[in-house]
Write a protein that holds these residues in place. Sequence first.
Motif, short mmCIF file in Angstrom:
data_model
loop_
_atom_site.label_atom_id
_atom_site.label_comp_id
_atom_site.label_asym_id
_atom_site.label_seq_id
_atom_site.Cartn_x
_atom_site.Cartn_y
_atom_site.Cartn_z
N MET A 98 0.84 -1.22 0.00
CA MET A 98 0.00 0.00 0.00
C MET A 98 0.86 1.25 0.00
SD MET A 98 -3.04 -1.10 2.65
CE MET A 98 -3.78 0.52 2.59
N ALA A 99 1.96 1.21 0.76
CA ALA A 99 2.86 2.36 0.78
C ALA A 99 3.47 2.59 -0.59
CB ALA A 99 3.94 2.15 1.84
N GLU A 100 3.86 1.49 -1.28
CA GLU A 100 4.42 1.64 -2.62
C GLU A 100 3.40 2.25 -3.59
OE1 GLU A 100 7.44 1.25 -3.73
OE2 GLU A 100 8.21 0.67 -1.74
N ASP A 101 2.15 1.81 -3.49
CA ASP A 101 1.08 2.37 -4.36
C ASP A 101 0.89 3.87 -4.08
OD1 ASP A 101 0.81 -0.13 -5.41
OD2 ASP A 101 -0.96 -0.66 -4.17
N SER A 102 0.85 4.24 -2.82
CA SER A 102 0.66 5.65 -2.46
C SER A 102 1.82 6.49 -2.95
CB SER A 102 0.52 5.80 -0.94
OG SER A 102 -0.61 5.12 -0.48
N LYS A 103 3.02 5.90 -2.90
CA LYS A 103 4.18 6.64 -3.38
C LYS A 103 4.08 6.91 -4.88
CE LYS A 103 9.22 6.22 -3.64
NZ LYS A 103 10.40 5.36 -3.33
N ALA A 104 3.64 5.89 -5.61
CA ALA A 104 3.50 6.08 -7.06
C ALA A 104 2.42 7.14 -7.38
CB ALA A 104 3.16 4.75 -7.71
N GLU A 105 1.32 7.10 -6.64
CA GLU A 105 0.24 8.08 -6.87
C GLU A 105 0.70 9.49 -6.53
OE1 GLU A 105 -4.32 9.05 -5.36
OE2 GLU A 105 -3.24 7.28 -4.60
N TYR A 106 1.43 9.62 -5.44
CA TYR A 106 1.94 10.93 -5.02
C TYR A 106 2.89 11.49 -6.06
CZ TYR A 106 4.74 14.35 -2.47
OH TYR A 106 5.43 15.48 -2.10
N GLN A 141 3.88 15.54 -10.32
CA GLN A 141 4.28 15.93 -11.67
C GLN A 141 3.15 16.71 -12.38
OE1 GLN A 141 5.47 12.37 -13.71
NE2 GLN A 141 7.30 12.02 -12.44
N LYS A 142 1.95 16.23 -12.20
CA LYS A 142 0.80 16.92 -12.82
C LYS A 142 0.64 18.33 -12.26
CE LYS A 142 -4.17 16.45 -13.53
NZ LYS A 142 -5.37 15.63 -13.24
N PHE A 143 0.78 18.47 -10.94
CA PHE A 143 0.63 19.79 -10.32
C PHE A 143 1.71 20.74 -10.80
CE2 PHE A 143 1.90 22.76 -6.98
CZ PHE A 143 0.71 23.49 -6.84
#
Length: 611
Positions: A182-190, A195-197
């Motif tokens: 879950m931490a790895e997934d959150s890291k990828a989303e963050y 980058q988008k921001f």
Amino acid sequence: MSWGTELWDQFDNLEKHTQWGIDVLEKYIKFVKERTEIELSYAKQLRNLSKKYQPKKNSKEEEEYRYTSTRAFLATLNEMNDYAGQHEVISENMTSLITGELTRYVQELKQERKSHFHDGRKAQQHIETCWKQLEASKRRFERDCKEADRAQQYFEKMDADINVTKADVEKARQQAQLRHQMAEDSKAEYSSTLQKFNSEQHDHYYTHIPNIFQKIQEMEERRIVRIGESMKTFAEVDRQVIPIIGKCLDEITKAAESIDHKNDSQLVIEAFKSGFEPPGDIDFEDFTQPMKRTVSESSLSNSRGDGKSEPKFGGKSKGKLWPFIKKNKPPPPPPASASPSAVPNGPQSPKQQKEPLSHRFNEFMTSKPKIHCFRSLKRGLSLKLGAGPEDFSNLPPEQRRKKLQQKVDELNKDIQKEMDQRDALTKMKDVYIKNPQMGDPASVDHRLAELGQNIEKLRIEVQKFEGWLAEVEGRLPMRTEQARRQSGLYEAQNSSAVNSCAQDRESPDGSYTEEQSQETEMKVPATDFDDEFDDEEPLPTIGTCKALYTFEGQNEGTISVAEGEMLYVIEEDKGDGWTRIRRNEDEEGYVPTSYVEVYLDKNAKGAMTYI
């Protein structure tokens, strides 16, 4: 130098500045509008001033304008009219070229400004939304990392404990692995959100905001240019009329230079030169001997006496020698319903007797106005206090008819209100009958009964007042427009009794026409007193009248009439409640207007048509 790059973070200040610019423009529009109003007012005052001092036609002033100085003054007045016209031109041009144009431009400017700042707020809201998404992703990643660390520490603790079963250790290991995933997934989303921001933020501060601010800058610069052009127009409008104003002033100067003092002096000589020779020397008179006095033919006494005649008092003159010699009107009339005995006592004949002038003047200026004002005041106060019977029998017939008709109308309005309420309650009752759950139909019966009783009482009152009204209208056989007008004047006199006191002192009988009527005139011989001071032509007849009631004229200036008698009208009611009539060549006087029915001759020149 661009607002988009230099003022990228001053959105609120730019919004305030552009609003201030619009306020300045509106203030300038208001200034120009007030200037146009001043120009119009000034032009109007100049025209009124010129008109005020223009010579009156067929007056003595026209003779004065033969002098060069007065002719120059007249030319000045005419030029002032043209001068005023140029100020009107200034007002019109400023209104059309400045006020009207700027008013439309302000409306367009407000719409454009609103659109630009709406786009700016939309861009700010978008970047703020991206920022919030980034913050949420960041917090989620941070939370998952902490949860993974705690799960790993718990697994290691369970694995080191010999008292824990193998199943519990395996369960803790699986939980730790899940948290790490879950931490790895959150890291990828963050990372993706960040980058988008960054991309959106770059576009916001280097593309969107600079473009919007550049448009706002161009809009503001156009406003500044426009107000400058309007100020130039403001000056040009004035400059355009300066040549014409200069011509007006040149004409005034030319008129002033045309004044010839020698010519005016010669005109004075021609106007007033008598042609007599100056008087000669006066000889010494010796009173010790019989008086001998020799006077030259051109002596002062002869020159003063030539061409003059003895003044005559009794000659005919259209001008009034004594303004108070007009025949006095009697005091205000009593109510029509009053008995003949209620009429105040006075001289038995309206014909004036020859008396000393001072006695006549003092009697008119003291006794008559006081009696008139006192009775008018008393009658006005009694009407204001509302004293009187219910059927208004204390009023003259015409006033009584009006009061009764007014009362009938008021009662009919009250009946209509009550009937409207009854109809509304009836509909409500029908609704209750059809839908009992909305209310009890019997609850409105009491109110309906009250309304029915009120309507019945009001109808009885209407019948009572209509009976009195029919009685009054039966006594008034003909309701002509003239009669309505006269009764209205009599009623207006009662309501303004106090104000009429001062007027009674000035002109008791009012003004009248002296033109000849198309009918045969019935002339009244003037008394000796009138012949001595004012030998006027008798008034022409302007109609006839019929006496509705008997009136015993006991006051000075009045005349007695019998009910049903037909007489001639020679002067209408001037608002004081009296009409002047004539019986024959020797008898004429005043009677109360409410006592007679007047039939005016529409073809008579002195007649007035009531609308």
